[in-house]
Design a protein around this motif. Structure first.
Motif, PDB file in Angstrom:
ATOM      1  N   GLY A 223      -9.493  24.348 -17.939  1.00  0.00           N
ATOM      2  CA  GLY A 223      -8.802  25.211 -18.876  1.00  0.00           C
ATOM      3  C   GLY A 223      -9.473  26.562 -19.017  1.00  0.00           C
ATOM      4  O   GLY A 223      -8.808  27.602 -19.106  1.00  0.00           O
ATOM      5  N   ALA A 224     -10.797  26.578 -19.031  1.00  0.00           N
ATOM      6  CA  ALA A 224     -11.535  27.828 -19.179  1.00  0.00           C
ATOM      7  C   ALA A 224     -11.367  28.735 -17.971  1.00  0.00           C
ATOM      8  O   ALA A 224     -11.598  29.951 -18.067  1.00  0.00           O
ATOM      9  CB  ALA A 224     -13.016  27.530 -19.405  1.00  0.00           C
ATOM     10  N   ASN A 225     -10.969  28.172 -16.844  1.00  0.00           N
ATOM     11  CA  ASN A 225     -10.729  28.970 -15.650  1.00  0.00           C
ATOM     12  C   ASN A 225      -9.269  29.378 -15.507  1.00  0.00           C
ATOM     13  O   ASN A 225      -8.836  29.770 -14.422  1.00  0.00           O
ATOM     14  CB  ASN A 225     -11.206  28.206 -14.405  1.00  0.00           C
ATOM     15  CG  ASN A 225     -12.703  28.317 -14.214  1.00  0.00           C
ATOM     16  OD1 ASN A 225     -13.194  29.356 -13.775  1.00  0.00           O
ATOM     17  ND2 ASN A 225     -13.438  27.277 -14.563  1.00  0.00           N
ATOM     18  N   GLY A 226      -8.517  29.288 -16.611  1.00  0.00           N
ATOM     19  CA  GLY A 226      -7.153  29.799 -16.629  1.00  0.00           C
ATOM     20  C   GLY A 226      -6.094  28.820 -16.203  1.00  0.00           C
ATOM     21  O   GLY A 226      -4.921  29.191 -16.107  1.00  0.00           O
ATOM     22  N   GLY A 227      -6.463  27.570 -15.939  1.00  0.00           N
ATOM     23  CA  GLY A 227      -5.485  26.582 -15.528  1.00  0.00           C
ATOM     24  C   GLY A 227      -5.079  25.661 -16.655  1.00  0.00           C
ATOM     25  O   GLY A 227      -5.616  25.719 -17.759  1.00  0.00           O
ATOM     26  N   ASP A 228      -4.128  24.818 -16.367  1.00  0.00           N
ATOM     27  CA  ASP A 228      -3.719  23.793 -17.318  1.00  0.00           C
ATOM     28  C   ASP A 228      -4.750  22.670 -17.254  1.00  0.00           C
ATOM     29  O   ASP A 228      -4.986  22.111 -16.179  1.00  0.00           O
ATOM     30  CB  ASP A 228      -2.334  23.265 -16.938  1.00  0.00           C
ATOM     31  CG  ASP A 228      -1.780  22.263 -17.945  1.00  0.00           C
ATOM     32  OD1 ASP A 228      -2.560  21.748 -18.771  1.00  0.00           O
ATOM     33  OD2 ASP A 228      -0.574  21.983 -17.889  1.00  0.00           O
ATOM     34  N   PRO A 229      -5.373  22.311 -18.382  1.00  0.00           N
ATOM     35  CA  PRO A 229      -6.361  21.229 -18.345  1.00  0.00           C
ATOM     36  C   PRO A 229      -5.819  19.940 -17.738  1.00  0.00           C
ATOM     37  O   PRO A 229      -6.573  19.177 -17.130  1.00  0.00           O
ATOM     38  CB  PRO A 229      -6.739  21.027 -19.820  1.00  0.00           C
ATOM     39  CG  PRO A 229      -6.408  22.316 -20.475  1.00  0.00           C
ATOM     40  CD  PRO A 229      -5.227  22.879 -19.737  1.00  0.00           C
ATOM     41  N   ALA A 230      -4.522  19.719 -17.900  1.00  0.00           N
ATOM     42  CA  ALA A 230      -3.926  18.492 -17.355  1.00  0.00           C
ATOM     43  C   ALA A 230      -4.071  18.420 -15.842  1.00  0.00           C
ATOM     44  O   ALA A 230      -4.105  17.325 -15.264  1.00  0.00           O
ATOM     45  CB  ALA A 230      -2.452  18.406 -17.748  1.00  0.00           C
ATOM     46  N   ASP A 231      -4.155  19.589 -15.181  1.00  0.00           N
ATOM     47  CA  ASP A 231      -4.301  19.588 -13.723  1.00  0.00           C
ATOM     48  C   ASP A 231      -5.655  19.052 -13.273  1.00  0.00           C
ATOM     49  O   ASP A 231      -5.841  18.740 -12.095  1.00  0.00           O
ATOM     50  CB  ASP A 231      -4.116  21.008 -13.180  1.00  0.00           C
ATOM     51  CG  ASP A 231      -2.686  21.510 -13.342  1.00  0.00           C
ATOM     52  OD1 ASP A 231      -1.787  20.663 -13.503  1.00  0.00           O
ATOM     53  OD2 ASP A 231      -2.482  22.738 -13.328  1.00  0.00           O
ATOM     54  N   ALA A 232      -6.594  18.971 -14.215  1.00  0.00           N
ATOM     55  CA  ALA A 232      -7.920  18.440 -13.888  1.00  0.00           C
ATOM     56  C   ALA A 232      -7.999  16.942 -14.096  1.00  0.00           C
ATOM     57  O   ALA A 232      -9.085  16.357 -13.943  1.00  0.00           O
ATOM     58  CB  ALA A 232      -8.990  19.128 -14.729  1.00  0.00           C
ATOM     59  N   ALA A 233      -6.885  16.307 -14.425  1.00  0.00           N
ATOM     60  CA  ALA A 233      -6.905  14.866 -14.676  1.00  0.00           C
ATOM     61  C   ALA A 233      -7.511  14.067 -13.521  1.00  0.00           C
ATOM     62  O   ALA A 233      -8.300  13.139 -13.765  1.00  0.00           O
ATOM     63  CB  ALA A 233      -5.499  14.363 -15.001  1.00  0.00           C
ATOM     64  N   PRO A 234      -7.230  14.372 -12.246  1.00  0.00           N
ATOM     65  CA  PRO A 234      -7.867  13.601 -11.167  1.00  0.00           C
ATOM     66  C   PRO A 234      -9.391  13.687 -11.184  1.00  0.00           C
ATOM     67  O   PRO A 234     -10.077  12.698 -10.913  1.00  0.00           O
ATOM     68  CB  PRO A 234      -7.291  14.233  -9.895  1.00  0.00           C
ATOM     69  CG  PRO A 234      -6.005  14.851 -10.323  1.00  0.00           C
ATOM     70  CD  PRO A 234      -6.259  15.344 -11.719  1.00  0.00           C
ATOM     71  N   ILE A 235      -9.929  14.873 -11.510  1.00  0.00           N
ATOM     72  CA  ILE A 235     -11.383  15.028 -11.576  1.00  0.00           C
ATOM     73  C   ILE A 235     -11.915  14.281 -12.791  1.00  0.00           C
ATOM     74  O   ILE A 235     -12.989  13.660 -12.738  1.00  0.00           O
ATOM     75  CB  ILE A 235     -11.769  16.510 -11.651  1.00  0.00           C
ATOM     76  CG1 ILE A 235     -11.096  17.301 -10.523  1.00  0.00           C
ATOM     77  CG2 ILE A 235     -13.287  16.655 -11.580  1.00  0.00           C
ATOM     78  CD1 ILE A 235     -11.435  16.817  -9.129  1.00  0.00           C
ATOM     79  N   SER A 236     -11.190  14.346 -13.888  1.00  0.00           N
ATOM     80  CA  SER A 236     -11.583  13.625 -15.095  1.00  0.00           C
ATOM     81  C   SER A 236     -11.630  12.122 -14.839  1.00  0.00           C
ATOM     82  O   SER A 236     -12.543  11.425 -15.293  1.00  0.00           O
ATOM     83  CB  SER A 236     -10.592  13.947 -16.225  1.00  0.00           C
ATOM     84  OG  SER A 236     -10.988  13.368 -17.443  1.00  0.00           O
TER      85      SER A 236
END
Length: 342
Positions: free
Chosen positions: A75-88
């Motif tokens: 999110g801090a890099n301008g993206g939707d936090p939801a897109d990081a779900a695979p990394i999470s």
């Protein structure tokens, strides 16, 4: 206008974004633990991780860093936090495996393990991190970025293993090097949280220098959190797991050098403290009296200051910077994700 500024204007309440993305990551991690396509030998072992997940996700417990860090970084890099779900999900799976390994090494017995043998649990703690995260990262990043993520994962796992190896070498030690103890904490917990942030940053398209800054931010939080946990364990009103395991945490190592009763007498107390609560209490008093908690608290603040410095250097919106800064300050997940927290 930067992507981060656009994101801030479009989504003024970053806490709400993170909360929703956290729920998504938890669902996906549960789906993995319940429905992963494994054989009948391995598949039941995934279920032994779900009970631990439930324990960490209580709103009144501290924020669950492995699931949250990738969402905040993305999110801090301008993206939707939801897109990081695979990394999470990858971070959550790795943490649960490391947590399982830690419990086994400390001789704990968890109710959600059921009748599963400790040999099978040890197999799970070794097998799942060696195969599942790589498959998930390749799916999330495609061929080129997936290879970058998997390479970062390999380096991170070796750093974590190095920290764990140093910790094991110190079990029951009589002559403790404080620098080595802190290095083991930095490896076990700092490198672990740093890995999760680095993977998220690379997944978000950051260059290597930026990814290292994000890793530095999370590394400091991880080390400080582990030092705090070590102090809390020592002061546990019922039983110290670290003293029972013969662990040489930073407070114990400091006391061995500075205790008023002397090293040999404290070593005898620590030996009895592995099985006797009265000895634990006596050892705890000696450790506290030596100034060990003040020293550990100071070192914790040093690592938090390094984390804050890394965050100051990172290009992100004020709302996301405040949210990231809150991660080390929030006592509970509910506090971190309350409406308007960002």
């Amino acid at each position: 206008m930067t992507a981060a500024t656009l994101c801030e204007r479009a989504c003024p309440d970053v806490a709400e974004q993170v909360h929703a993305s956290m729920d998504q990551s938890v669902r996906q991690l549960r789906d993995l633990l319940q429905d992963c396509n494994l054989g009948q030998g391995l598949k039941p072992l995934l279920g032994c991780l779900e009970g631990a997940l439930d324990q960490h996700l209580q709103p009144a417990r501290p924020p669950h860093l492995p699931l949250l860090i990738p969402l905040l970084v993305h999110g801090a890099n301008g993206g939707d936090p939801a897109d990081a779900a695979p990394i999470s999900v990858v971070a959550g799976l790795l943490f649960l495996c490391f947590d399982l390994l830690d419990d086994l090494q400390d001789g704990d017995q968890r109710p959600w393990w059921g009748e599963t043998s400790k040999s099978s649990l040890m197999l799970a703690a070794a097998a799942f991190p060696s195969a599942l995260p790589q498959k998930l990262l390749l799916q999330a990043g495609g061929a080129e970025r997936g290879a970058t993520l998997i390479n970062a994962l390999g380096d991170g796992l070796l750093n974590i293993a190095e920290g764990q190896a140093l910790d094991l070498q110190n079990i029951g030690g009589t002559n403790v090097n404080l620098d080595v103890v802190e290095e083991s904490v930095a490896g076990k917990s700092g490198a672990q949280m740093g890995l999760y942030a680095r993977l998220a940053a690379l997944h978000a398209g950051c260059d290597l220098a930026c990814a290292e800054l994000w890793a530095g931010w999370a590394h400091g939080i991880g080390v400080a959190g582990q030092l705090g946990s070590d102090m809390q364990d020592l002061l546990d009103p019922d039983w110290s797991r670290d003293l029972a395991a013969g662990a040489r945490t930073l407070p114990v190592g400091f006391a061995l050098k500075h205790s008023r009763i002397g090293r040999e007498d404290l070593l005898r107390l620590l030996d009895h403290a592995r099985t006797d609560r009265a000895a634990q209490l006596a050892a705890r008093d000696c450790i506290v009296d030596s100034g060990a908690l003040l020293f550990a608290g100071f070192r914790s603040q040093v690592h938090l200051a390094r984390s804050e410095e890394a965050l100051r250097q990172l290009p992100c919106s004020d709302a996301w910077r405040r949210m990231c800064a809150r991660l080390s300050e929030s006592r509970t997940t509910a506090d971190l994700l309350r409406p308007g927290a960002g």
